[in-house]
Design an enzyme around this catalytic site. Structure first.
Site, PDB file in Angstrom:
ATOM      1  CE1 TYR A  78      -0.849  -4.978  14.474  1.00  0.00           C
ATOM      2  CE2 TYR A  78      -3.296  -4.759  14.367  1.00  0.00           C
ATOM      3  CZ  TYR A  78      -2.148  -4.630  13.782  1.00  0.00           C
ATOM      4  OH  TYR A  78      -2.355  -3.867  12.736  1.00  0.00           O
TER       5      TYR A  78
ATOM      6  CB  CYS B 159      -4.116   3.765   0.015  1.00  0.00           C
ATOM      7  SG  CYS B 159      -4.670   3.650   1.710  1.00  0.00           S
TER       8      CYS B 159
ATOM      9  NE  ARG C 299      -6.562   4.821   8.895  1.00  0.00           N
ATOM     10  CZ  ARG C 299      -7.765   5.127   8.450  1.00  0.00           C
ATOM     11  NH1 ARG C 299      -8.079   6.389   8.659  1.00  0.00           N
ATOM     12  NH2 ARG C 299      -8.358   4.237   7.558  1.00  0.00           N
TER      13      ARG C 299
ATOM     14  CB  CYS D  40      -0.994   0.223   1.247  1.00  0.00           C
ATOM     15  SG  CYS D  40      -2.488   1.281   1.023  1.00  0.00           S
TER      16      CYS D  40
ATOM     17  CE  LYS E 193      -7.275  -3.556   7.699  1.00  0.00           C
ATOM     18  NZ  LYS E 193      -6.308  -2.811   6.928  1.00  0.00           N
TER      19      LYS E 193
ATOM     20  CB  CYS F  75      -1.691   4.975   3.452  1.00  0.00           C
ATOM     21  SG  CYS F  75      -1.847   3.576   4.291  1.00  0.00           S
TER      22      CYS F  75
ATOM     23  CE  LYS G 180      -7.707  -1.143   4.747  1.00  0.00           C
ATOM     24  NZ  LYS G 180      -6.398  -0.853   4.210  1.00  0.00           N
TER      25      LYS G 180
ATOM     26  CD  GLU H 218     -13.992  -4.546  -3.945  1.00  0.00           C
ATOM     27  OE1 GLU H 218     -13.076  -5.488  -4.543  1.00  0.00           O
ATOM     28  OE2 GLU H 218     -14.127  -3.483  -4.184  1.00  0.00           O
TER      29      GLU H 218
HETATM   30  C1  PBG Z   1      -2.946   0.211   4.957  1.00  0.00           C
HETATM   31  C2  PBG Z   1      -3.514  -0.547   6.016  1.00  0.00           C
HETATM   32  C3  PBG Z   1      -4.197  -0.214   7.176  1.00  0.00           C
HETATM   33  C4  PBG Z   1      -4.428  -1.424   7.950  1.00  0.00           C
HETATM   34  C5  PBG Z   1      -3.540  -2.612   7.426  1.00  0.00           C
HETATM   35  N1  PBG Z   1      -3.137  -1.904   6.033  1.00  0.00           N
HETATM   36  C6  PBG Z   1      -4.695   1.083   7.439  1.00  0.00           C
HETATM   37  C7  PBG Z   1      -5.888   1.771   6.742  1.00  0.00           C
HETATM   38  O1  PBG Z   1      -6.247   1.313   5.659  1.00  0.00           O
HETATM   39  O2  PBG Z   1      -6.117   2.911   7.002  1.00  0.00           O
HETATM   40  C8  PBG Z   1      -4.994  -1.429   9.143  1.00  0.00           C
HETATM   41  C9  PBG Z   1      -4.754  -2.511  10.209  1.00  0.00           C
HETATM   42  C10 PBG Z   1      -5.111  -2.387  11.695  1.00  0.00           C
HETATM   43  O3  PBG Z   1      -5.876  -1.290  12.037  1.00  0.00           O
HETATM   44  O4  PBG Z   1      -4.965  -3.213  12.370  1.00  0.00           O
HETATM   45  N2  PBG Z   1      -3.741   0.435   4.087  1.00  0.00           N
END
Ligand code: PBG
Length: 323
Positions: A313, A130, A205, A120, A248, A122, A195, A233
């Site tokens: 985590y 992103c 973040r 990604c 997710k 971001c 997602k 999707e």
């Molecule tokens: C990157 C990404 C994100 C997460 C995983 N890959 C952040 C987002 O999309 O804002 C979030 C993972 C988490 O909150 O544990 N795009």
């Protein structure tokens, strides 16, 4: 007087019978541990909203990966915090980028641990979105080019699996083609297929220093209200060559996980995201819930709903308990 002939409590009477009729098992095989890698040496910088998790410099990351492997965890997924950020997120696909350095070190020093990278932009863009910004919006097709470069550069540095999390249209096929063209046809792809634009990414973040500097991610991440869109999707990603599909976040979307499990035969991953982790940790810290039991119950529910694997985590903590 009515009296039941079948008494469900007979099968709950003691621990042995409960073990025998248990339908879902959580094991260390289920876990993928997310790790954050940052520049420097000897750095273990705690992430305040994710107790127990740290930003790790490459040398510390290697140590952490080794200890996860010893616990039997099969895979880690890496997120990078680059030295500097720019408009086009060049740190994401730089030869000496933070993830590329981490992969080379892990490949050299830790054997037999599956290395996944989050693909990604971001974490690498100055605006925190992103993709490539044009006229205040993320330009889909220009972003694809950069994501493909990022995935190829991760593969070249030693990634075993790439996991695009950007939610651009067509990125799975685009990345798959680029990998194959460059000779990386054996590198597998786990797609963040479903997602949602979720409030539960907040702590991440902070951890990845990647909040969007303007607006939000709703023009590319999904609306939490939608189920049928999730199925569309996922089927697109499967057609485009995804090896594993993902939902997710996990806990607020167990219905979606279940729907995908029913609909598709592909291996299914669930991302138990930072906010889900933080909620349990915070309540446990206050003494409002038993953190360990709540953790295991939450992870089990994700497995029961249909996940074949869980990015979490909690992976290390749960592995220590499950043995
Ligand atoms: C990157 C990404 C994100 C997460 C995983 N890959 C952040 C987002 O999309 O804002 C979030 C993972 C988490 O909150 O544990 N795009």
């Amino acid at each position: 007087m009515y009296f039941p002939i079948y008494r469900p409590r007979r099968l709950r009477a003691d621990a042995n019978i409960r073990r025998m009729v248990r339908e879902t098992a959580l094991t260390v095989d289920d876990f993928i541990m997310p790790l954050f890698v940052c520049p420097g040496e000897g750095v273990r910088k705690p992430i305040s909203s994710m107790p127990g998790n740290c930003q790790l410099s490459v040398d510390e990351l290697v140590k952490e990966a080794e200890s996860l492997k010893k616990l039997g965890i099969p895979a880690i997924i890496l997120f990078g915090i680059p030295e500097s950020k720019d408009e086009l997120g060049t740190g994401a696909y730089a030869d000496d980028g933070i993830i590329q350095q981490a992969l080379r070190a892990l490949k050299a020093e830790v054997s037999d641990l599956l290395l996944i990278t989050d693909v990604c932009l971001c974490e690498y863009t100055s605006h925190g979105h992103c993709g490539v910004i044009e006229n205040g919006r993320v330009n889909n097709d220009k972003t694809l080019e950069l994501l493909a470069k990022e995935a190829v550069s991760h593969a070249a540095a030693g990634a075993d699996m790439v996991a695009p999390s950007d939610m651009m249209d067509g990125r799975v096929g685009f990345i798959r083609e680029a990998l194959d063209r460059e000779g990386f046809d054996q590198i597998s792809l786990m797609a963040y297929s479903v997602k949602y634009a979720s409030a539960f990414y907040g702590p991440f973040r902070e951890a990845a220093e990647s909040p969007p500097q303007f607006g939000d991610r709703k023009s590319y991440q999904m609306d939490p209200a939608n189920t049928r869109e999730a199925l569309r999707e996922a089927s697109l990603d499967i057609e485009e060559g995804a090896d594993i599909i993902m939902v997710k976040p996990a806990l607020p979307y167990l219905d979606i996980l279940h729907a995908l499990k029913e609909e598709f035969d592909h291996p299914l991953a669930a991302y138990n995201v930072s906010g889900e982790f933080a909620m349990i940790k915070a309540a446990a810290e206050k003494g409002w819930i038993d953190g360990e039991t709540a953790m295991l119950e939450a992870l089990l529910s994700i497995k029961r709903a249909g996940a074949d694997m869980i990015l979490t985590y909690f992976a290390k903590e749960a592995a220590e308990i499950l043995g």
